[in-house]
Design a protein around this motif. Structure first.
Motif, PDB file in Angstrom:
ATOM      1  N   GLY A   1      -4.411   6.688   6.162  1.00  0.00           N
ATOM      2  CA  GLY A   1      -5.262   7.346   7.148  1.00  0.00           C
ATOM      3  C   GLY A   1      -5.272   8.852   7.063  1.00  0.00           C
ATOM      4  N   GLU A   2      -4.674   9.400   6.002  1.00  0.00           N
ATOM      5  CA  GLU A   2      -4.633  10.851   5.859  1.00  0.00           C
ATOM      6  C   GLU A   2      -4.591  11.234   4.393  1.00  0.00           C
ATOM      7  OE1 GLU A   2      -1.140  11.941   7.985  1.00  0.00           O
ATOM      8  OE2 GLU A   2       0.238  11.052   6.534  1.00  0.00           O
ATOM      9  N   ARG A   3      -4.877  12.500   4.124  1.00  0.00           N
ATOM     10  CA  ARG A   3      -4.833  13.004   2.764  1.00  0.00           C
ATOM     11  C   ARG A   3      -3.443  13.551   2.460  1.00  0.00           C
ATOM     12  NH1 ARG A   3      -9.181  17.527   2.436  1.00  0.00           N
ATOM     13  NH2 ARG A   3      -8.391  17.669   0.307  1.00  0.00           N
ATOM     14  N   PHE A   4      -3.173  13.777   1.186  1.00  0.00           N
ATOM     15  CA  PHE A   4      -1.911  14.397   0.782  1.00  0.00           C
ATOM     16  C   PHE A   4      -2.024  15.912   0.979  1.00  0.00           C
ATOM     17  CE2 PHE A   4      -1.570  10.341  -1.296  1.00  0.00           C
ATOM     18  CZ  PHE A   4      -0.202  10.058  -1.289  1.00  0.00           C
TER      19      PHE A   4
ATOM     20  N   PHE B   1       0.833  -1.206   0.000  1.00  0.00           N
ATOM     21  CA  PHE B   1       0.000   0.000   0.000  1.00  0.00           C
ATOM     22  C   PHE B   1       0.868   1.255   0.000  1.00  0.00           C
ATOM     23  CE2 PHE B   1      -4.682  -0.556   1.168  1.00  0.00           C
ATOM     24  CZ  PHE B   1      -4.781  -1.756   0.481  1.00  0.00           C
ATOM     25  N   ASN B   2       1.933   1.226   0.766  1.00  0.00           N
ATOM     26  CA  ASN B   2       2.807   2.399   0.855  1.00  0.00           C
ATOM     27  C   ASN B   2       3.569   2.662  -0.439  1.00  0.00           C
ATOM     28  OD1 ASN B   2       2.144   3.138   3.496  1.00  0.00           O
ATOM     29  ND2 ASN B   2       3.685   1.801   4.402  1.00  0.00           N
ATOM     30  N   LYS B   3       3.675   1.649  -1.297  1.00  0.00           N
ATOM     31  CA  LYS B   3       4.381   1.814  -2.570  1.00  0.00           C
ATOM     32  C   LYS B   3       3.476   2.303  -3.700  1.00  0.00           C
ATOM     33  CE  LYS B   3       7.197  -1.292  -4.043  1.00  0.00           C
ATOM     34  NZ  LYS B   3       7.741  -2.620  -4.462  1.00  0.00           N
ATOM     35  N   VAL B   4       2.166   2.301  -3.474  1.00  0.00           N
ATOM     36  CA  VAL B   4       1.232   2.701  -4.531  1.00  0.00           C
ATOM     37  C   VAL B   4       1.469   4.168  -4.904  1.00  0.00           C
ATOM     38  CG1 VAL B   4      -1.202   3.107  -5.074  1.00  0.00           C
ATOM     39  CG2 VAL B   4      -0.505   1.012  -3.900  1.00  0.00           C
ATOM     40  N   LYS B   5       1.583   4.415  -6.194  1.00  0.00           N
ATOM     41  CA  LYS B   5       1.846   5.771  -6.680  1.00  0.00           C
ATOM     42  C   LYS B   5       0.522   6.516  -6.842  1.00  0.00           C
ATOM     43  CE  LYS B   5       4.377   9.118  -8.500  1.00  0.00           C
ATOM     44  NZ  LYS B   5       3.299  10.109  -8.725  1.00  0.00           N
ATOM     45  N   VAL B   6       0.288   7.432  -5.929  1.00  0.00           N
ATOM     46  CA  VAL B   6      -0.893   8.292  -6.015  1.00  0.00           C
ATOM     47  C   VAL B   6      -0.473   9.565  -6.731  1.00  0.00           C
ATOM     48  CG1 VAL B   6      -2.676   9.521  -4.720  1.00  0.00           C
ATOM     49  CG2 VAL B   6      -1.785   7.331  -3.870  1.00  0.00           C
ATOM     50  N   GLY B   7      -1.222   9.952  -7.755  1.00  0.00           N
ATOM     51  CA  GLY B   7      -0.800  11.123  -8.511  1.00  0.00           C
ATOM     52  C   GLY B   7      -1.874  11.653  -9.431  1.00  0.00           C
ATOM     53  N   LEU B   8      -1.469  12.594 -10.245  1.00  0.00           N
ATOM     54  CA  LEU B   8      -2.393  13.205 -11.199  1.00  0.00           C
ATOM     55  C   LEU B   8      -2.753  12.185 -12.274  1.00  0.00           C
ATOM     56  CD1 LEU B   8      -0.584  16.657 -11.487  1.00  0.00           C
ATOM     57  CD2 LEU B   8      -2.572  16.075 -10.078  1.00  0.00           C
TER      58      LEU B   8
ATOM     59  N   LEU C   1      -0.720  17.568  -5.201  1.00  0.00           N
ATOM     60  CA  LEU C   1      -1.819  16.755  -4.683  1.00  0.00           C
ATOM     61  C   LEU C   1      -2.598  17.459  -3.578  1.00  0.00           C
ATOM     62  CD1 LEU C   1      -0.348  13.139  -4.647  1.00  0.00           C
ATOM     63  CD2 LEU C   1      -1.323  14.468  -6.525  1.00  0.00           C
ATOM     64  N   ALA C   2      -1.991  18.439  -2.942  1.00  0.00           N
ATOM     65  CA  ALA C   2      -2.683  19.185  -1.889  1.00  0.00           C
ATOM     66  C   ALA C   2      -3.857  19.984  -2.444  1.00  0.00           C
ATOM     67  CB  ALA C   2      -1.704  20.123  -1.183  1.00  0.00           C
ATOM     68  N   LYS C   3      -3.845  20.228  -3.754  1.00  0.00           N
ATOM     69  CA  LYS C   3      -4.918  21.014  -4.375  1.00  0.00           C
ATOM     70  C   LYS C   3      -6.167  20.179  -4.655  1.00  0.00           C
ATOM     71  CE  LYS C   3      -1.465  23.890  -6.738  1.00  0.00           C
ATOM     72  NZ  LYS C   3      -0.948  24.317  -8.066  1.00  0.00           N
ATOM     73  N   GLY C   4      -6.039  18.863  -4.520  1.00  0.00           N
ATOM     74  CA  GLY C   4      -7.168  17.986  -4.820  1.00  0.00           C
ATOM     75  C   GLY C   4      -7.576  17.165  -3.613  1.00  0.00           C
ATOM     76  N   ALA C   5      -8.445  16.182  -3.846  1.00  0.00           N
ATOM     77  CA  ALA C   5      -8.956  15.328  -2.773  1.00  0.00           C
ATOM     78  C   ALA C   5      -8.238  13.983  -2.838  1.00  0.00           C
ATOM     79  CB  ALA C   5     -10.463  15.157  -2.909  1.00  0.00           C
ATOM     80  N   PHE C   6      -6.930  14.002  -2.632  1.00  0.00           N
ATOM     81  CA  PHE C   6      -6.103  12.800  -2.747  1.00  0.00           C
ATOM     82  C   PHE C   6      -5.920  12.141  -1.386  1.00  0.00           C
ATOM     83  CE2 PHE C   6      -5.112  15.197  -6.529  1.00  0.00           C
ATOM     84  CZ  PHE C   6      -4.955  14.231  -7.513  1.00  0.00           C
ATOM     85  N   MET C   7      -6.320  10.880  -1.293  1.00  0.00           N
ATOM     86  CA  MET C   7      -6.264  10.111  -0.048  1.00  0.00           C
ATOM     87  C   MET C   7      -5.171   9.061  -0.148  1.00  0.00           C
ATOM     88  SD  MET C   7      -7.892   9.724   2.896  1.00  0.00           S
ATOM     89  CE  MET C   7      -7.713   8.534   4.237  1.00  0.00           C
ATOM     90  N   LYS C   8      -4.441   8.847   0.936  1.00  0.00           N
ATOM     91  CA  LYS C   8      -3.426   7.803   0.957  1.00  0.00           C
ATOM     92  C   LYS C   8      -4.099   6.438   1.135  1.00  0.00           C
ATOM     93  CE  LYS C   8       0.220  10.765   2.860  1.00  0.00           C
ATOM     94  NZ  LYS C   8       1.203  10.977   3.948  1.00  0.00           N
TER      95      LYS C   8
END
Length: 317
Positions: free
Chosen positions: A178-181, A133-140, A186-193
């Motif tokens: 458990g928190e957002r970016f 889970f920690n390796k998942v690339k969250v992005g645009l 990513l702070a400009k959007g609704a990005f969840m970890k």
């Protein structure tokens, strides 16, 4: 309620196919669900109602159909069980847990949001899943290396975060996420970890209520009977999966879990022609299969008497 972007996409789609289909086959009706939607529920010219969304709204649609004595099909919420036995293929299992809850940012009605892990592999499984889970690339979403994007809107991520707080209050542990970016673009959007919650019991709110985000609870079980009972201890019954190399056990579990679809050694594969729909408060009816046509069809019987003779029931002499 769809986002502004989703609404615009639907309107653009309607513009593109204008004139392709006969008039009346496809219509887009705009407006708030509380007003326009309610008007549709009460309109006398609708002979069938269909709804995909929350159980709360779906119940109102079903009641409106019952009031008018017309059919309704409902594809509603879920809190699906993703079950891992100790004889599963481990690498495939870790991948499957991610497919189950991170696909479409967890905004999937049949998401595998309750991860049940047999006690004999629990201590190995959880750290490996946290690492994954920690390796998942969250992005645009337009970046090629992005694996998970943004939640649909700010309202939804606030709901997700509220459930993280509920989990803490219930005594559960946030194993990762458990928190957002809050940094960079990513702070400009609704990005969840991507989030895993451990030390969970099946009666906790986070194990019973649909969160609709990239948040899964992990629950330990001992044997087949126990996990089937826990899987069925839910108001929902939409999706689910069982992971094992024992085909007999897979079929037993798949049959005994009260849900409309059970995957075996995979998750979130949703091909057309495979019936999809729920038990219990997850809905009524089945989609993505030709049987859906039955929900929109009336059966008529025309019986013709080919004899010219009277019936004889009421003799004339």
């Amino acid at each position: 309620k769809p986002s502004k972007e989703a609404s615009l996409s639907i309107l653009e789609f309607a513009r593109l196919i204008d004139g392709v289909l006969p008039a009346g086959v496809f219509n887009v009706i705009t407006g708030a669900g509380s007003k326009t939607g309610q008007y549709m529920l009460e309109h006398k010219n609708f002979a069938k109602l269909a709804f995909t969304g929350s159980t709360e709204v779906g119940r109102n649609v079903g009641l409106a159909a019952a009031e008018r004595i017309i059919p309704a099909t409902l594809e509603l919420g879920g809190k699906s069980a993703n079950i891992y036995f100790d004889d599963c293929d481990f690498d495939q299992a870790i991948d499957g847990a991610q497919l189950g809850i991170l696909f479409n940012q967890g905004q999937v009605c049949c998401a595998g949001s309750r991860i049940f892990v047999q006690d004999t592999i629990y201590d190995k499984f959880v750290p490996a899943l946290v690492k994954a889970f920690n390796k998942v690339k969250v992005g645009l979403p337009w970046h090629d290396d992005t694996q998970m994007g943004s939640q649909i809107n700010e309202t939804q991520i606030k709901k997700i975060l509220s459930y993280v707080e509920i989990a803490k209050q219930e005594g559960a542990t946030i194993a990762c996420g458990g928190e957002r970016f809050t940094e960079g673009e990513l702070a400009k959007g609704a990005f969840m970890k991507p989030t895993l919650i451990t030390n969970v019991t099946n009666d906790m709110r986070v194990a019973q209520e649909e969160i609709f985000g990239p948040v899964a609870v992990v629950i330990k079980f001992h044997d087949e009977d126990e996990v089937v009972a826990m899987a069925n201890d839910s108001e929902y019954g939409l999706g689910g999966a069982v992971w094992t190399k024992d085909i007999n056990k897979a079929i037993r579990v798949a049959r005994n879990v009260e849900t409309g679809r059970m995957w075996v050694n995979t998750y979130n594969q949703i091909p057309e022609h495979s019936p999809f729909g729920g038990y219990k408060t997850s809905g009524i009816g089945r989609e993505t299969h030709k049987m859906i046509l039955n929900h929109y069809t009336q059966v008529k019987n025309i019986m013709i008497n080919l004899s010219y003779a009277p019936s004889g029931v009421y003799p004339q002499d």
